[in-house]
Write an enzyme that holds these catalytic residues in place. Structure first.
Site, short mmCIF file in Angstrom:
data_model
loop_
_atom_site.label_atom_id
_atom_site.label_comp_id
_atom_site.label_asym_id
_atom_site.label_seq_id
_atom_site.Cartn_x
_atom_site.Cartn_y
_atom_site.Cartn_z
N ASN A 265 2.53 19.65 29.58
CA ASN A 265 2.19 19.76 30.83
C ASN A 265 2.00 18.56 31.67
O ASN A 265 2.31 17.43 31.02
CB ASN A 265 1.02 20.59 31.17
N LYS B 297 15.00 21.07 13.19
CA LYS B 297 15.33 21.21 14.34
C LYS B 297 16.16 22.61 14.64
O LYS B 297 16.90 22.99 13.71
CB LYS B 297 16.63 20.18 14.78
#
Ligand code: CTP
Length: 399
Positions: free
Chosen positions: A208, A286
């Protein structure tokens, strides 16, 4: 309350130097001995004679004073003190210290000391706001140097803004706190700060916009009042302040573990913007596109609520637990409900809707909600919000 303490006071060049004469008096009233050092530029504003007369001893001015070197030496001068104070701290002195330069007596003392250093910056508002000065300030804080002020207001140069040196009484209070004599001396305060990063895979994460600015300012203000501060921080962009114990974490779960490990505490302040959710199916490899054009599905699970857990501890709950409420609408209503739901003593509510520029910005407008009611403060710098909150916390713990 400063009886037996020796303060090495470096007076830099600036119109605020006259206030340092009063600072000498205020420190002596508290029982401190002041050893003054006047820079060449400082001597353009106040004379060595007036400084020496007030301090009741020699005013040191030159690096290469041979008798002085033989008798005492600049290294000893900087170490015989309990605290080194620079007031006014000019942009130039701060830059020299940040870079580790020592071309004169004042900067040599600052480099040679093994004691804490407290700066009281004073300069023109543009000089203060210049990226170079702000960079130096961040560097100095990271190096463990304490800073008091500057304050905002009318300046001798005719401009308005931050840059005025803190008042002598404020500097005296910061000195007391730096020497462990503030109102929070002997208290342990825990502060969480910054965002958390919740991994999706080894290269991606959910985060955030929290910069950690309010949490850092709060930890600094609490330490300035003499508290022992444990600062549990997620990956914030604003560096942690000097003089606090920093515990770095990435995720909400790590934050909870670090907070639990840091207890007991007299007060705990939860300024972190903790991610509510983490990815349950985060992978150790990944994630790759599979060629179908279909986005991967992320399963989210709720993170532990650190504030609620600590507020509701049956045993070992800090005497004062303070939460923050970042809201974008119905701020007071949502924040009051949050205070009740989580079980903390105070909630500091702020409006983080994009138009306010508060999230990631330098200012904050908060309302403090406690059992008695709510108190709205005008919009001010995050540093000022921190100072006021720290003072309120000190008063609550004292009462
Ligand atoms: N908090 C926490 N742990 C969490 C979530 C929040 O410690 N997992 C703390 C924050 O540090 C802050 C307070 O709880 O002090 C409020 O956080 P906020 O994100 O504003 O509230 P939420 O709990 O996320 O509630 P909502 O989603 O309803 O806004």
């Amino acid at each position: 309350m400063l009886a037996g303490k020796t303060i090495l006071l470096i007076i830099g060049g600036g119109i605020a130097a006259y206030k340092s004469l009063e600072l000498i008096r205020r420190l002596q009233e508290r029982g401190a001995r002041v050893v003054p050092v006047l820079t060449r530029a400082g001597a353009e504003f106040v004379t060595p004679l007036s400084v020496a007369a007030l301090a009741g001893g020699k005013c040191h001015t030159e690096l290469f004073d041979l008798t002085e070197e033989a008798e005492m030496g600049h290294i000893q001068l900087s170490r015989a003190a309990d605290l080194v104070v620079v007031a006014p701290a000019t942009a130039d002195l701060m830059a020299k210290l940040a870079a580790g330069l020592a071309p004169d007596l004042a900067s040599t003392l600052l480099l040679a000391t093994d004691k804490r250093t407290l700066l009281a910056p004073a300069m023109n508002v543009r000089m203060w706001q210049h990226p170079a000065t702000q960079r130096n300030l961040a560097r100095l804080r990271a190096d463990g140097i304490a800073v008091v002020g500057p304050n905002e207001g009318d300046m001798a140069c005719g401009e308005f803004g931050p840059g005025r040196m803190a008042e002598p009484l404020e500097i005296a209070a910061a000195i007391s706190a730096a020497l462990g004599a503030g109102p929070l001396a002997g208290r342990h305060v825990l502060v969480t700060s910054g965002p958390t990063h919740e991994p999706i895979d080894p290269v991606r994460y959910i985060a955030n916009r929290s910069s950690g600015a309010q949490g850092s300012a709060l930890a600094a203000a609490l330490a300035d009042l003499g508290a022992r501060v444990t600062f549990v921080t997620g990956p914030a962009s604003v560096p942690p302040p000097a003089g606090v114990e920093v515990v770095r974490v990435e995720t909400a779960r790590e934050m909870l573990a670090a907070v639990e490990a840091a207890l007991p505490a007299d007060a705990a302040i939860f300024a972190a913007a903790v991610a509510d959710w983490r990815v349950a199916n985060a992978t150790g490899r990944k994630m790759k596109k599979d060629g179908t054009g279909q986005p991967p599905k992320l399963d989210l699970v709720e993170n532990p609520d650190v504030l609620a857990r600590i507020s509701q501890l049956a045993e070992g709950r800090p005497a004062l637990v303070v939460g923050f409420a970042a809201e974008t609408d119905n701020v007071l209503e949502h924040a009051s409900a949050k205070r009740a739901r989580k079980g903390c003593d105070w909630i500091v509510a702020n409006d983080v809707s994009a138009a306010t520029g508060i999230m990631g910005g330098a200012e904050n407008a908060v309302t403090v909600i406690d059992a008695e009611g709510s108190e709205s403060w005008p919009r001010m710098s995050k540093t000022e919000v921190a100072r006021r909150l720290a003072a309120r916390i000190a008063a609550a713990l004292a009462g």
